[in-house]
Design a protein around this motif. Structure first.
Motif, short mmCIF file in Angstrom:
data_model
loop_
_atom_site.label_atom_id
_atom_site.label_comp_id
_atom_site.label_asym_id
_atom_site.label_seq_id
_atom_site.Cartn_x
_atom_site.Cartn_y
_atom_site.Cartn_z
N GLY A 133 0.72 -0.69 0.63
CA GLY A 133 0.15 -0.33 -0.02
C GLY A 133 0.75 1.43 -0.18
N MET A 134 0.70 1.93 -0.61
CA MET A 134 1.09 2.79 -1.21
C MET A 134 1.13 4.29 -1.06
N GLY A 135 -0.62 4.37 -0.10
CA GLY A 135 -0.96 5.59 0.32
C GLY A 135 -2.46 5.26 0.44
N ALA A 136 -3.82 5.80 1.38
CA ALA A 136 -4.77 5.92 1.54
C ALA A 136 -5.75 6.61 2.03
N TYR A 137 -6.61 7.36 1.53
CA TYR A 137 -7.48 8.12 2.41
C TYR A 137 -9.03 7.50 2.96
N PRO A 194 -1.89 1.41 5.00
CA PRO A 194 -2.13 2.55 6.20
C PRO A 194 -2.92 3.01 6.21
N GLU A 195 -3.97 2.40 5.42
CA GLU A 195 -5.84 3.05 5.99
C GLU A 195 -5.88 2.97 7.36
N CYS A 196 -5.37 2.30 8.66
CA CYS A 196 -5.61 2.72 10.20
C CYS A 196 -5.06 4.30 10.13
N GLN A 197 -4.34 4.36 9.58
CA GLN A 197 -3.45 6.26 9.90
C GLN A 197 -4.71 6.64 9.74
N ALA A 214 -11.63 15.23 5.96
CA ALA A 214 -10.85 13.65 5.69
C ALA A 214 -9.39 14.11 5.38
N ALA A 215 -9.66 12.12 5.95
CA ALA A 215 -8.03 12.89 6.01
C ALA A 215 -6.81 11.72 4.84
N LEU A 216 -5.56 12.17 4.32
CA LEU A 216 -5.29 11.66 3.89
C LEU A 216 -3.07 11.16 4.00
N THR A 217 -2.66 9.94 3.60
CA THR A 217 -1.60 9.64 4.34
C THR A 217 -0.83 8.73 2.56
N VAL A 218 0.05 9.82 3.05
CA VAL A 218 1.41 9.40 1.52
C VAL A 218 2.57 8.50 2.27
N VAL A 219 3.21 7.56 1.64
CA VAL A 219 3.68 6.55 2.10
C VAL A 219 5.04 6.51 1.59
N ILE A 244 -1.97 10.10 -4.55
CA ILE A 244 -2.22 9.48 -3.56
C ILE A 244 -3.37 10.54 -3.86
N GLY A 245 -4.53 9.53 -4.18
CA GLY A 245 -6.79 9.79 -3.47
C GLY A 245 -7.29 10.16 -5.25
N TRP A 246 -6.48 10.09 -6.21
CA TRP A 246 -6.10 10.96 -7.83
C TRP A 246 -7.94 10.85 -8.01
N LEU A 247 -8.61 9.87 -7.27
CA LEU A 247 -9.98 9.15 -7.58
C LEU A 247 -11.16 10.11 -7.05
N ALA A 248 -10.16 10.33 -5.85
CA ALA A 248 -11.39 10.87 -4.68
C ALA A 248 -11.47 12.35 -5.07
N LEU A 249 -10.05 12.74 -5.77
CA LEU A 249 -9.98 14.71 -6.05
C LEU A 249 -10.45 14.75 -7.29
#
Ligand code: AMP
Length: 425
Positions: free
Chosen positions: A226-230, A290-293, A326-331, A414-419
């Motif tokens: 996983g390279m990132g999540a939101y 990283p979803e927990c983060q 919202a929250a977003l994390t980048v690995v 990261i987050g491109w689809l939601a963006l």
């Protein structure tokens, strides 16, 4: 409360950070932890695989609750062995962790309890798996049955790819995990992660997220952890959450209880939202990393209160509140990941990069000669909140760009689809 946290990744750092904010907490230990977790907890040297030693530590240190982060110890039965010693644990039993540990077990449970999922076959030998694949045609999905660290799944767009994947499973590439193979129908739709806290009887919805498994921008390149999540996942509307609870989670909870393995802990449903509604891709029996983060950044309530309620079978009387943000994390990963990551490079500027609404969770880090160094594949999780995913993304990348680590890399989208959704509104 005196708590022992098991694990050493960004997921566990986020759990430690959130538990440390609880007025209930008097002492937090972590085994083995990492330098980030070490800011919130006392790190303990113990062999996690030695459940007797973990139980002894808990008795000697009057531990009130053990929180298990990763799936490995759960599948190995750590929750059972600690409970047998009278120690309270947040996490499923070995029998309940089969929802993650055996894809075949989960598929059979889905079939028995009418949980919507991809059509499938289970095979113990190459010839019959091959025959099923030839008959069904491509695209088709090939999965090693057991835990293969996310690498046991091939989405084969052609028959040739499917044949190669079957050969790899049966020639021992995944060890015991590949001795049995599940072959599945290819599902079309948008993926989402859905979490519940469970106490054996009740499942409490516990947030949604979307992650990016592929290594490179545009969701290309090899699969990773996983390279990132939101969070939240826009596709998980209140109606979709209701349907997922009714059609997927509740029958699973009933099925597990009837099978004699009531599920407690985190139930993490990997979903495909198809034009016919939610379908289960897979279960995990712990928080995503990283979803927990991102979930921890959005959780308003006291995590320890919730984990206690789950451990005590009290979730029916519990609710959970989330921030509107919202929250977003980048690995940030070390060069070479997901193959052989380079270890030992020095990372500077981490403390200074965090700020209001920005947390930097450690994963594969270590201290060497007083300096913070890379010590694994996925190394840091730059996590931010914002009114929209777009705002959280801007904050996360601005913080990331303040970190001085030439040997590290990350995805930039990261987050491109939601963006894209936010921008089309
Ligand atoms: P899993 O390890 O089962 O989550 O699978 C890894 C990834 O493979 C998932 O996140 C999906 O992107 C994809 N995948 C798994 N099963 C299917 C399926 N039946 N149809 C389409 N894609 C799938």
């Amino acid at each position: 409360m005196r708590v022992l946290l098991i694990g050493s990744g960004g997921r566990e750092h986020a759990l430690a950070w959130k538990m440390a904010a609880s007025p209930l907490l008097t002492k937090l230990y972590a085994v083995p932890g990492n330098p980030g977790i070490g800011r919130e907890a006392e790190l303990v040297r113990l062999d996690i695989a030695d459940h007797t030693a973990v139980a002894r530590f808990c008795r000697e240190n009057e531990i009130d609750l053990v929180v298990v982060g990763p799936e490995g110890p759960l599948v190995a039965g750590i929750a059972d062995d600690l409970r047998a010693e009278g120690i309270r644990v947040f996490g499923p039993s070995k029998a309940a962790a089969r929802l993650e540990g055996s894809k075949g077990f989960t598929k059979d449970l889905c079939a028995k309890y009418g949980v919507p999922t991809a059509a499938y076959g289970r095979f113990g030998d190459l010839a019959s798996a091959r025959a099923y694949v030839e008959k069904t045609g491509a695209p088709i999905v090939i999965k090693a049955d057991g835990l293969a660290a996310g690498k046991g799944v091939t989405v084969a767009m052609t028959l040739d790819e499917a044949r190669t994947a079957l050969d790899a499973c049966f020639d021992g590439s995944f060890g015991q995990a590949g001795a049995e193979v599940v072959v599945e129908e290819f599902l079309v739709g948008e993926e989402a992660s859905f979490f519940c806290l469970c106490d054996g009887t009740t499942a409490l919805p516990f947030g949604t997220a979307q992650d990016h498994k592929r290594l490179s921008d545009g969701d290309t390149g090899p699969n990773t952890g996983g390279m990132g999540a939101y969070s939240p996942a826009p596709v998980m509307t209140p109606e979709m959450i209701d349907r997922t609870m009714r059609e997927i989670v509740e029958p699973t909870m009933r099925g597990m209880a009837e099978t004699g393995a009531p599920f407690s802990g985190v139930l993490f449903a990997g979903l495909m939202i198809t034009d016919k509604g939610p379908k289960l891709i897979e279960y995990n029996t712990r928080f995503g990393d990283p979803e927990c983060q991102v979930l921890m950044m959005r959780l308003k309530d006291d995590l320890l209160v919730l984990l206690n309620a789950a451990a005590d079978g009290q979730l029916a009387h519990t609710s959970v509140r989330w921030r509107d943000d919202a929250a977003l994390t980048v690995v940030m990963a070390a060069r070479g990941y997901p193959g052989a990551p380079e270890k030992g490079s020095v990372i500077r500027g981490v403390e200074a990069a965090a700020g209001e609404g920005v947390e930097i969770f450690h994963a594969g880090t270590a201290i060497n000669g007083g300096a913070l160094v890379a010590n694994g594949g996925r190394v840091l999780n730059i996590t931010a909140t914002g009114r929209t995913v777009g705002e959280a993304q801007k904050k996360a990348y601005a913080a990331l760009d303040r970190i001085d680590w030439p040997q590290g890399f990350c995805r930039r989208d990261i987050g491109w689809l939601a963006l894209a959704r936010e921008q089309s509104k």
